[in-house]
Every structure is written in structure tokens, then in C-alpha cells.
Design an enzyme around this catalytic site. Structure first.
Site, PDB file in Angstrom:
ATOM      1  N   HIS A 153       2.987   3.431  -0.557  1.00  0.00           N
ATOM      2  CA  HIS A 153       3.182   2.020  -0.879  1.00  0.00           C
ATOM      3  C   HIS A 153       2.026   1.493  -1.731  1.00  0.00           C
ATOM      4  O   HIS A 153       1.136   0.804  -1.243  1.00  0.00           O
ATOM      5  CB  HIS A 153       3.322   1.199   0.408  1.00  0.00           C
TER       6      HIS A 153
ATOM      7  N   GLU B 124       8.774   4.156   7.781  1.00  0.00           N
ATOM      8  CA  GLU B 124       8.331   5.063   8.841  1.00  0.00           C
ATOM      9  C   GLU B 124       9.129   4.837  10.123  1.00  0.00           C
ATOM     10  O   GLU B 124       9.513   5.794  10.807  1.00  0.00           O
ATOM     11  CB  GLU B 124       6.828   4.871   9.107  1.00  0.00           C
TER      12      GLU B 124
ATOM     13  N   THR C 217       2.432   4.505  12.706  1.00  0.00           N
ATOM     14  CA  THR C 217       1.034   4.934  12.594  1.00  0.00           C
ATOM     15  C   THR C 217       0.142   3.931  11.880  1.00  0.00           C
ATOM     16  O   THR C 217      -1.076   3.993  12.016  1.00  0.00           O
ATOM     17  CB  THR C 217       0.938   6.275  11.839  1.00  0.00           C
TER      18      THR C 217
ATOM     19  N   SER D 290       1.996  -1.667   4.839  1.00  0.00           N
ATOM     20  CA  SER D 290       1.749  -2.200   6.176  1.00  0.00           C
ATOM     21  C   SER D 290       0.270  -2.153   6.536  1.00  0.00           C
ATOM     22  O   SER D 290      -0.295  -3.127   7.030  1.00  0.00           O
ATOM     23  CB  SER D 290       2.567  -1.417   7.201  1.00  0.00           C
ATOM     24  N   ASN D 291      -0.385  -1.010   6.278  1.00  0.00           N
ATOM     25  CA  ASN D 291      -1.789  -0.895   6.695  1.00  0.00           C
ATOM     26  C   ASN D 291      -2.686  -1.821   5.892  1.00  0.00           C
ATOM     27  O   ASN D 291      -3.686  -2.322   6.398  1.00  0.00           O
ATOM     28  CB  ASN D 291      -2.251   0.560   6.625  1.00  0.00           C
TER      29      ASN D 291
ATOM     30  N   SER E  62      -3.458   3.732   0.867  1.00  0.00           N
ATOM     31  CA  SER E  62      -2.692   4.274  -0.266  1.00  0.00           C
ATOM     32  C   SER E  62      -3.247   3.799  -1.614  1.00  0.00           C
ATOM     33  O   SER E  62      -2.540   3.847  -2.616  1.00  0.00           O
ATOM     34  CB  SER E  62      -1.214   3.886  -0.129  1.00  0.00           C
TER      35      SER E  62
END
EC number: 1.17.7.4
Length: 338
Positions: free
Chosen positions: A50, A135, A173, A232-233, A276
Site C-alpha cells: 500500500h 489482509e 498484522t 493501515s500501518n 511500505s
């Protein structure tokens, strides 16, 4: 707008670790190696990771990103992204006469295997994650009859299970550690017999990047997180920065998206990037800040990272020949655009 005058009072706190994790590095290199070995086009189902810059860069090299397996013409190569896919997607590729490369992050694969194991043992599996995330879709697809999604503590009240003594939680995760444990605590209150997975599903890279942001967030007036909005992260890092005490925190893809007004009254800027994000984008942000007087850079180191993952085994085969054989065996059109 003109550059600010340099001031000894202005500084940048640069998070370490930041940027690429081992799973992302593996996936991006896998696309590059596939293009090098087999030539364009190499199709990739969904974004390999992403990040807008990474996707655009790989597209220029010949990667073709698609949302559905059916979009790939028979006789071609398709790569599955780092986020993982459900078994049904592998079957779609077989039916579509496609050679495949699985670039799923090994840590995501671990969660898939846990889902399969607990489903085989007839557990109800409570998957903590965000609805619609690739995910989560991939993990849920491993055992759809046993898995139900829990999207935060607010979802806990509506969770129903067959046997409260046979319930286990797993998680996406890339979540915030604090966010996940808040949901786990709420689930344990409702289901005291809730089983935890054999190892923490939150990946090491997510934890380390959040830890670094927690350490610098208390000192930073402003935190700039480099990352894409569908990451997301990266979004979690913005939340963690604010919870850690930063007055403001923003997510940007590129230095050019930073609003100079954010710097008003700011003496300390924290900078980090999602798992990423290539380092070149962070360097551009640091250069942008330096032009505005934030030249003093201090590293905030939370952990050492030395993990690496081997490339997908499929890169050791002649996939073009394999794809052609699938077409010949089952009939139908050959490679398009190869």
C-alpha cells in the site's frame, strides 16, 4: 512561500526503525525480479504494497496491477500481494490458466496457518481487524465458516460463539498494538476462556515503528508520517503519535503535500514512515524541512531490525513456460501482451 530562517531551536526527531519492513522489501523485489526474469507484463493482483509511489514506479517498469484475477489474460503470470489472498483466489488463478507467484508476507502466512489449524480443531476464531482490508479478506477466506471479524472494542458486544470454551483470537498484522489489546481485553471479559494465538500476530515491524513514534511523540509538536492513505500501518502511526502527546500528526505521500501552516509555532517535528514506504520519500521530507530551518536531525532509535525473508520460490522456475503449458493443456487463448 519563502524559506524560513535557520534557527538552533528547530529540530527534527527521526524515528528508527521506519520505512520498509522485510515483508515489503521481499514483495517489491519479487516484482522487480519477475520483470527482469520474464519480461513485461507481470500482473499483480491488488497493489503489491500500500504505497502510491511504489506502485507507480513498478507500473513504469511493466507491472500491471489488477483488482480481480479474472482481469489477467490466460497464459500470463500473476503475483499475489504482500497482504495475502484467500484460497479461492488461488483457485481462480488455476481456472484462469495463470502461473502464480505468491509474495504474501511470511508473517501474514503464519496467521493464515493459525486460522486453518484452529478451524480444523473446530474453534470459533475472532479475527481482530478492519473490515475490507485485503489482509483480513485473505485470512477470513481460509476458514469462512469459523471466522468472524471484530473491528475494534465496539464490535465485541455483538459477538456470538457456539462454545465459549473453544474461542481463539487472531489479528490483522498491521494494527496498533494498543488498539488490538483493548479489543482483546474486552473479548476476554465476555469470554474468559478466550485462547490467545501461540505468538503475537502484530508484526515486529508494526510494533517497532509504533514504539519509536511513542518515544518521539511526547517531545514533538508535530509528527509527519510518510505513507499512503490506504496503508493501515501508516494510519496507525498517526494515531499513535497523537496518543503519545504530539500536538498534531499528519499523513502525507510526498513532501509536496506538507502544509507550511503546520509549522506555525512548531520547534520540534517528528518524522517517520510506514512499513511500505521507500526511504527516498523520507529524504525528500527531511530536505523540505531543512529548507525551512529544521536542519538539526536527531535519531530516535527504538529497536534494531535484522530480519530478512527469502524471495518466493516460484521465481526459481520458468513461469512463462509454465503459463504456456497451462493454456496448451486446458485450451483457450494464449498470453496477451506478453
Amino acid at each position: 512561500m519563502g524559506c524560513m530562517t535557520a534557527s538552533p531551536g528547530r529540530r527534527v526527531l527521526l524515528a528508527a526503525p521506519r520505512g520498509y519492513c522485510a515483508g515489503v522489501d521481499r514483495a517489491v523485489i519479487a516484482v522487480e525480479k519477475a520483470l527482469e526474469q520474464y519480461g513485461a507484463p507481470v500482473y499483480v493482483r491488488h497493489e503489491i504494497v500500500h504505497n502510491k509511489y511504489v506502485v507507480q514506479t513498478l507500473e513504469k517498469k511493466g507491472a500491471v496491477f489488477v483488482e480481480r484475477t479474472e482481469e489477467v489474460p490466460p497464459g500470463n503470470i500473476v503475483m499475489f500481494s504482500a497482504h495475502g489472498v484467500a484460497p479461492t483466489v488461488h483457485e481462480e488463478a488455476r481456472q484462469g490458466r495463470l502461473a502464480t507467484i505468491d509474495a504474501t508476507c511470511p508473517l501474514v502466512t503464519k496467521v493464515h496457518k493459525e486460522a486453518i489449524r484452529y478451524a480444523n480443531e473446530d474453534y470459533d476464531i475472532l479475527l481482530i481487524g478492519h473490515e475490507g482490508h485485503e489482509e483480513v479478506i485473505g485470512t477470513s477466506g481460509e476458514a469462512p465458516d469459523h471466522i468472524q471479524l471484530v473491528d475494534g472494542p465496539g464490535d465485541v458486544e455483538k459477538v456470538e460463539v457456539r462454545d465459549p470454551s473453544k474461542v481463539v483470537w487472531l489479528s490483522q498484522t498491521t494494527l496498533s498494538v494498543d488498539e488490538t489489546m483493548e479489543t482483546v481485553d474486552a473479548l476476554k471479559t465476555k469470554f474468559p476462556g478466550l485462547v490467545s494465538p501461540p505468538s503475537d500476530d502484530i508484526c515486529y515491524a508494526t510494533q517497532n515503528r509504533q514504539l519509536a513514534v511513542k518515544q518521539m511523540g511526547a517531545e514533538a509538536d508535530l509528527v509527519i508520517v510518510v505513507g499512503s492513505r490506504n496503508s493501515s500501518n501508516s494510519k496507525r502511526l498517526v494515531e499513535v503519535a497523537k496518543l503519545a502527546g504530539a500536538r498534531e500528526a499528519y499523513l502525507v505521500d510526498f513532501a509536496g503535500e506538507i502544509d507550511e501552516a503546520w509549522l506555525e509555532g512548531v520547534t520540534t517535528v517528528g518524522v517517520t514512515s510506514g512499513a511500505s514506504v521507500p526511504e527516498v520519500l523520507v529524504e525528500e521530507v527531511l530536505a523540505w524541512l531543512a529548507e525551512r530551518g529544521f536542519e538539526d536531525v536527531e535519531i530516535v532509535k527504538a529497536a534494531e531490525e535484522s530480519i530478512t525473508f527469502s524471495l518466493p520460490k516460484e521465481l526459481r522456475r520458468d513461469l512463462r513456460e509454465e503459463a504456456a503449458a497451462l493454456v496448451a493443456e486446458r485450451g483457450g487463448a494464449g498470453p496477451a501482451g506478453a
